[in-house]
Enzyme design. Sequence first.
Site, PDB file in Angstrom:
ATOM      1  N   GLU A   1      -9.731   5.689   3.424  1.00  0.00           N
ATOM      2  CA  GLU A   1     -10.531   4.605   3.979  1.00  0.00           C
ATOM      3  C   GLU A   1      -9.595   3.424   4.208  1.00  0.00           C
ATOM      4  O   GLU A   1      -8.521   3.357   3.604  1.00  0.00           O
ATOM      5  CB  GLU A   1     -11.650   4.214   3.020  1.00  0.00           C
ATOM      6  CG  GLU A   1     -11.236   3.247   1.914  1.00  0.00           C
ATOM      7  CD  GLU A   1     -10.198   3.763   0.929  1.00  0.00           C
ATOM      8  OE1 GLU A   1      -9.370   2.936   0.482  1.00  0.00           O
ATOM      9  OE2 GLU A   1     -10.205   4.966   0.610  1.00  0.00           O
TER      10      GLU A   1
ATOM     11  N   SER B   1       1.375  -9.765  -0.892  1.00  0.00           N
ATOM     12  CA  SER B   1       1.100  -8.335  -0.789  1.00  0.00           C
ATOM     13  C   SER B   1       1.290  -7.748   0.607  1.00  0.00           C
ATOM     14  O   SER B   1       1.405  -6.536   0.758  1.00  0.00           O
ATOM     15  CB  SER B   1      -0.333  -8.045  -1.252  1.00  0.00           C
ATOM     16  OG  SER B   1      -1.263  -8.795  -0.487  1.00  0.00           O
TER      17      SER B   1
ATOM     18  N   LYS C   1       0.808  -1.224   0.000  1.00  0.00           N
ATOM     19  CA  LYS C   1       0.000   0.000   0.000  1.00  0.00           C
ATOM     20  C   LYS C   1       0.844   1.279   0.000  1.00  0.00           C
ATOM     21  O   LYS C   1       0.442   2.304  -0.558  1.00  0.00           O
ATOM     22  CB  LYS C   1      -0.948   0.002   1.197  1.00  0.00           C
ATOM     23  CG  LYS C   1      -2.021  -1.074   1.170  1.00  0.00           C
ATOM     24  CD  LYS C   1      -3.023  -0.861   0.066  1.00  0.00           C
ATOM     25  CE  LYS C   1      -4.198  -1.824   0.147  1.00  0.00           C
ATOM     26  NZ  LYS C   1      -5.166  -1.620  -0.943  1.00  0.00           N
TER      27      LYS C   1
END
Length: 391
Positions: free
Chosen positions: A110, A377, A88
Site C-alpha cells: 500500500e 525522512s 522506506k
Amino acid sequence: MNPNKKGYFGKFGGRFVPETLMNAIEELTDTYFRMRKDKKFNQKLSGYLKDFVGRPTPLYFAQNFTNLLKGPKIYFKREDLCHTGSHKINNTIGQVLLAKEIGKTRIIAETGAGQHGVATATAAALFGLKCEVYMGEEDIKRQSVNVERMKLLGTKVVPVSSGTKTLKDAINEAMRDWVANVEDTFYVIGSAIGPHPYPLMVRNFQSVIGKEVRKQLLSVEGRLPDCLVACVGGGSNSIGLFSTFYNDKKVKFIGVEAGGFGLNTPKHSSTLGAGSVGILHGTKTYILQDKHGQILPTHSISAGLDYPGVGPEHSFYKESGRAQYVSVTDKEVLKAFHLFSEIEGIIPALESTHAIAYMMKNAKKFKKSDVVVVGLSGRGDKDSGIVEENE
C-alpha cells in the site's frame, strides 16, 4: 523494548486477522526470527543497504537553521539521501529478501505519499518479483510523480476509490488481495503497523537510522542527543530513530503528528493526540474513531501522515510516558517548508516538515547547550504540486 511472544508492547499490538492469513503470518514470523540471526542474510542486507541504498546517510548539522532559531544545536538525519528519496527503502529491501527466502513470487503493498510504493517497486525490480501497489485515488492525484516512478519500475498501481480514497483505504484493499492470494503473495507493509511480527520487523529494519545516529553523534559531539524529533503517521521513521535510544532515559523523544486544520476541527490526523484505543489493520493501538468504533475520516497536507492509526509501539511509548506526542498544523508546515528550503538548500518532504515546524515553534523551550536530532525522512520534490495548490 521488544514485544512479548504474542506481539504485544504492553497492551498494544497482537494479531487480529482472518484465519486465512494465519499460516502466512506464522510462516513469516518463523522465517523472520530465523533470518534476523542468520549471518549470511544480515551480510546480504547490509551489502544492499551500503551499495544500493547508499548507507550510512549523513548526520547534518544545520548551522543556518540553528542560528535562525537561536535555540539548541540542531542536526538532521538525512534519509532523504537514500536511493528512492526516503527511509522506506531500508524496510522494503529487508522484507523482499524475506519474501524470496519464503519462496513468494508476487509482492503487494500500500502507499500514501508514494514513497513506500516506489521503494517496494524498486526492491521488487531488483529481485525480479512481480509487484502491485494499492493507492487511494486522492493520493494518486497529489502524488502523480511517484505513480509514474512506480510504473517505470514495472509495478502495477491499483487505484482505490472506496472511503476517503487515501492510505487507510489502500491498506484495506491490499489486505483483501492478500487474503485472496496468500499462497504466492507477500505483503510488504510500509509502516510499523499491522499484525505481529510487522511492527517489530519494520522497527528493526528501520533501526539502522538510530544506530547510525548514535555512532555519528558520538563521533562529532562525543555525547548522545538531548532530544530526538520526528514526524509520526504510522510511525516507521520515528520508531527507527527512537528505538535505539529506548534505554537511554535522558534522551527525550518527541513525535510530531499531522494537526491539519487543528485538533478542534475534524480535519486532522493526530491519532495519539486525539484518538482512543481500538483495533485497526490487524493490531490493537490508538486510532481515530467515533463512539460506535467507526473509523473517522482524516486529513493532512502530507499524504504519508493521512492515516487514522499508529504503530502499537508508539502507543506504548505514549501510555508509558517514554515519548511525547504533539501536532502542528498544515499552515505551520507550509511556512516551515518554504523557510527550511530557502535557508538550508534542502527541500524536505511535507511529512518530515512537520518535525521542522515543531522545532520552529518550540526552539526556545530548549537550552542553547542542547543537541537535537531531527529525522529528515524524505525529500520534497514529490510535494511541489501540493505546496503550490495550498498557497
